[in-house]
Design a protein around this motif. Structure first.
Motif, PDB file in Angstrom:
ATOM      1  N   GLU A  64      26.742  29.856  62.366  1.00  9.28           N
ATOM      2  CA  GLU A  64      27.393  29.820  63.679  1.00  9.28           C
ATOM      3  C   GLU A  64      28.245  28.564  63.767  1.00  9.28           C
ATOM      4  O   GLU A  64      27.745  27.451  63.597  1.00  9.28           O
ATOM      5  CB  GLU A  64      26.345  29.841  64.788  1.00  9.28           C
ATOM      6  N   GLY A  65      29.545  28.707  64.019  1.00 10.95           N
ATOM      7  CA  GLY A  65      30.465  27.572  64.002  1.00 10.95           C
ATOM      8  C   GLY A  65      31.110  27.315  65.346  1.00 10.95           C
ATOM      9  O   GLY A  65      31.149  28.175  66.234  1.00 10.95           O
ATOM     10  N   VAL A  66      31.659  26.094  65.445  1.00 10.88           N
ATOM     11  CA  VAL A  66      32.421  25.711  66.637  1.00 10.88           C
ATOM     12  C   VAL A  66      33.747  26.471  66.658  1.00 10.88           C
ATOM     13  O   VAL A  66      34.226  26.870  67.720  1.00 10.88           O
ATOM     14  CB  VAL A  66      32.674  24.183  66.623  1.00 10.88           C
ATOM     15  N   LYS A  67      34.322  26.668  65.451  1.00  8.48           N
ATOM     16  CA  LYS A  67      35.586  27.401  65.347  1.00  8.48           C
ATOM     17  C   LYS A  67      35.604  28.156  64.022  1.00  8.48           C
ATOM     18  O   LYS A  67      35.113  27.653  62.992  1.00  8.48           O
ATOM     19  CB  LYS A  67      36.770  26.433  65.425  1.00  8.48           C
ATOM     20  N   THR A  68      36.201  29.346  64.035  1.00 12.04           N
ATOM     21  CA  THR A  68      36.341  30.169  62.827  1.00 12.04           C
ATOM     22  C   THR A  68      37.755  30.721  62.753  1.00 12.04           C
ATOM     23  O   THR A  68      38.425  30.871  63.793  1.00 12.04           O
ATOM     24  CB  THR A  68      35.341  31.349  62.838  1.00 12.04           C
ATOM     25  N   GLY A  69      38.204  31.027  61.525  1.00 13.45           N
ATOM     26  CA  GLY A  69      39.525  31.618  61.358  1.00 13.45           C
ATOM     27  C   GLY A  69      40.050  31.428  59.945  1.00 13.45           C
ATOM     28  O   GLY A  69      39.420  30.777  59.101  1.00 13.45           O
ATOM     29  N   ASN A  70      41.221  32.000  59.685  1.00 13.55           N
ATOM     30  CA  ASN A  70      41.835  31.958  58.357  1.00 13.55           C
ATOM     31  C   ASN A  70      42.817  30.796  58.242  1.00 13.55           C
ATOM     32  O   ASN A  70      43.583  30.507  59.179  1.00 13.55           O
ATOM     33  CB  ASN A  70      42.569  33.270  58.066  1.00 13.55           C
ATOM     34  N   ASN A 106      46.114  29.902  48.806  1.00 10.37           N
ATOM     35  CA  ASN A 106      45.388  31.169  48.959  1.00 10.37           C
ATOM     36  C   ASN A 106      44.695  31.197  50.315  1.00 10.37           C
ATOM     37  O   ASN A 106      44.171  30.181  50.783  1.00 10.37           O
ATOM     38  CB  ASN A 106      44.329  31.313  47.857  1.00 10.37           C
ATOM     39  N   GLN A 107      44.695  32.383  50.909  1.00 12.02           N
ATOM     40  CA  GLN A 107      44.065  32.513  52.235  1.00 12.02           C
ATOM     41  C   GLN A 107      42.547  32.496  52.098  1.00 12.02           C
ATOM     42  O   GLN A 107      41.973  33.186  51.259  1.00 12.02           O
ATOM     43  CB  GLN A 107      44.503  33.807  52.920  1.00 12.02           C
ATOM     44  N   ARG A 108      41.905  31.700  52.940  1.00 13.63           N
ATOM     45  CA  ARG A 108      40.448  31.595  52.957  1.00 13.63           C
ATOM     46  C   ARG A 108      39.956  31.659  54.406  1.00 13.63           C
ATOM     47  O   ARG A 108      40.683  31.311  55.344  1.00 13.63           O
ATOM     48  CB  ARG A 108      39.981  30.284  52.306  1.00 13.63           C
ATOM     49  N   TYR A 109      38.696  32.104  54.530  1.00 12.65           N
ATOM     50  CA  TYR A 109      38.073  32.186  55.868  1.00 12.65           C
ATOM     51  C   TYR A 109      37.240  30.920  56.087  1.00 12.65           C
ATOM     52  O   TYR A 109      36.352  30.608  55.291  1.00 12.65           O
ATOM     53  CB  TYR A 109      37.202  33.432  55.944  1.00 12.65           C
ATOM     54  N   PHE A 110      37.531  30.158  57.167  1.00 13.32           N
ATOM     55  CA  PHE A 110      36.889  28.878  57.433  1.00 13.32           C
ATOM     56  C   PHE A 110      35.953  28.976  58.637  1.00 13.32           C
ATOM     57  O   PHE A 110      36.247  29.696  59.609  1.00 13.32           O
ATOM     58  CB  PHE A 110      37.938  27.797  57.700  1.00 13.32           C
ATOM     59  N   VAL A 111      34.808  28.241  58.547  1.00 12.04           N
ATOM     60  CA  VAL A 111      33.838  28.133  59.647  1.00 12.04           C
ATOM     61  C   VAL A 111      33.531  26.646  59.830  1.00 12.04           C
ATOM     62  O   VAL A 111      33.042  25.988  58.909  1.00 12.04           O
ATOM     63  CB  VAL A 111      32.548  28.923  59.355  1.00 12.04           C
ATOM     64  N   LEU A 112      33.801  26.104  61.014  1.00 13.80           N
ATOM     65  CA  LEU A 112      33.596  24.681  61.306  1.00 13.80           C
ATOM     66  C   LEU A 112      32.295  24.486  62.085  1.00 13.80           C
ATOM     67  O   LEU A 112      32.089  25.133  63.123  1.00 13.80           O
ATOM     68  CB  LEU A 112      34.772  24.135  62.122  1.00 13.80           C
ATOM     69  N   THR A 113      31.400  23.624  61.544  1.00 15.39           N
ATOM     70  CA  THR A 113      30.187  23.210  62.270  1.00 15.39           C
ATOM     71  C   THR A 113      30.314  21.707  62.609  1.00 15.39           C
ATOM     72  O   THR A 113      31.380  21.123  62.429  1.00 15.39           O
ATOM     73  CB  THR A 113      28.941  23.480  61.413  1.00 15.39           C
TER      74      THR A 113
END
Length: 412
Positions: A265-271, A283-290
């Motif tokens: 569970e992250g504060v922000k998510t996105g590509n 390269n496109q990657r999916y990021f999750v910020l905690t």
């Protein structure tokens, strides 16, 4: 053929060979009269051999006749047994009918007995193969000749019937398995059925078919006694089955304990587009910020490809042109591109909440210009040649450092 006749034949053969050799050696030296005598003797020996052959053939024919006679006797014995069984069955039926009639009224008892006794054979019901728990063909060993013949078997709860074929119910025979019967497993597809009166040796078409018959006989309360190798195989099968059950239970518990990888569970998510270390491609990657880490994955549907960036200490963000920004950590600088400037500013805003220092390009330029001016004032002026040499040395150093980092670092 007896042993004596065989020995005599072999003896005469050896003698003939010896005499042939002697004749060949002495043919030049021996007189004609002697040769004639030897030829006569040779002819006599050949006649003896011929007579022995004819006697051997006669013995073979006699043995075949004896076997045929034994088979005929066995068939007669079986027919007599069948007749006895049929007569016994009829007598039992008549006894049961008479006992039922005796319980009825006395009037008409004699008439009913006469009707039962006089019923013609044409009115009697035809024999029918009973419906059994299991049916099929087995090879049965005969009692007299010990040969195996194919028979059709029908298993019921307390009786095992067998017939010459599945289309001929008239020659029914039965084995009583109601009490104290044993099944002994022999090698291959053979098994013995031990009844009170006799032991029946049977052969199935396959091991699976044999096991199927034994399973059904066991359900009819017949004792199963494995012998020798079969005991060890049965024990091994039981051990393997118990081991498999234990392993299944352990695997099920392990599966319940080991959960599949899940996105945190992250504060922000996105590509975001991330630059690779070696090829320098984006390269496109999916990021999750905690709070203290920035996780990234190949896609939003594959949490197993997790990688992370530690944000807990001394991290900086450099804002670049358009939607670009760099994330500097102790080990590496991550070059990132958002889909838009608004998305980039949103990421920087959330990263700033994680105590990360944000530096824009304009501030960085002003800081670098001030540093250059101060260093220029402090340092003494150098000649043009010295400045050119310093620039060349600095470029070579930078090039070697870049090559070393490209080789050492591992791309995604």
């Amino acid at each position: 053929m007896s042993d004596n006749t065989q020995q005599t034949i072999e003896y005469y053969k050896s003698e003939l060979i010896k005499k042939d050799e002697i004749i060949k050696k002495l043919s030049e030296e021996v007189d004609k009269d002697q040769l004639k005598e030897l030829k006569i003797q040779y002819q006599e020996l050949s006649d003896i051999v011929y007579n022995l052959k004819t006697e051997n053939e006669k013995l073979k024919i006699e043995n075949e006749k004896l076997l045929e006679d034994l088979k005929k006797k066995e068939i007669k014995v079986e027919e007599n047994e069948e007749k006895k069984e049929v007569t016994d069955g009829r007598n039992n039926q008549q006894d049961s009918l008479l006992s039922q009639e005796s319980k009825q009224e006395k009037v008409g008892t004699a008439e009913t007995a006469e009707i039962v006794a006089v019923t013609p054979a044409s009115e009697a019901t035809e024999p029918v193969i009973p419906e059994g728990i299991k049916t099929g063909n087995l090879q049965k060993q005969s009692q007299l000749l010990k040969t195996f013949d194919r028979r059709y078997f029908v298993l019921t709860k307390d009786t095992l019937y067998y017939y010459k074929s599945s289309n001929d119910p008239s020659n029914e025979k039965s084995i009583d398995i109601s009490s104290d019967c044993n099944v002994k497993i022999v090698e291959g597809t053979t098994f013995d059925l031990e009844a009170k009166s006799r032991t029946y040796t049977l052969i199935a078409d396959s091991v699976e078919e044999r096991d199927s018959w034994i399973k059904e006989l066991k359900e009819c309360n017949v004792n199963v006694i494995p012998s020798g190798k079969e005991k060890s195989t049965f024990n091994k099968k039981n051990e393997e089955s118990t081991k498999l059950e234990i392993l299944k239970s352990e695997n099920e518990s392990d599966i319940n304990i080991q959960q599949k990888p899940v996105f945190p569970e992250g504060v922000k998510t996105g590509n975001l587009h991330k630059q690779s270390q070696l090829l320098k491609t984006f390269n496109q990657r999916y990021f999750v910020l905690t709070k203290d880490k920035l996780y990234y994955y190949r896609s939003s549907n594959d949490p197993s490809t997790q990688k992370s960036i530690d944000l807990s200490s001394n991290c900086k963000i450099k804002i670049g042109e358009s939607a670009k920004f760099d994330l500097e950590t102790k080990s590496r600088t991550y070059k990132l591109i958002a889909d838009s400037e608004e998305d980039r500013d949103s990421w920087i805003k959330e990263l700033k909440k994680c105590n990360i220092i944000v530096i824009s390009l304009e501030k960085e330029k002003s800081i670098s210009i001030n540093n250059i001016e101060e260093s220029a004032k402090l340092e003494a002026p150098k000649s043009e040649n010295e400045n050119e040499n310093d620039i060349d040395i600095q470029q070579s150093v930078d090039n070697t450092v870049d090559k070393a980092t490209d080789v050492v670092e591992v791309s995604e």
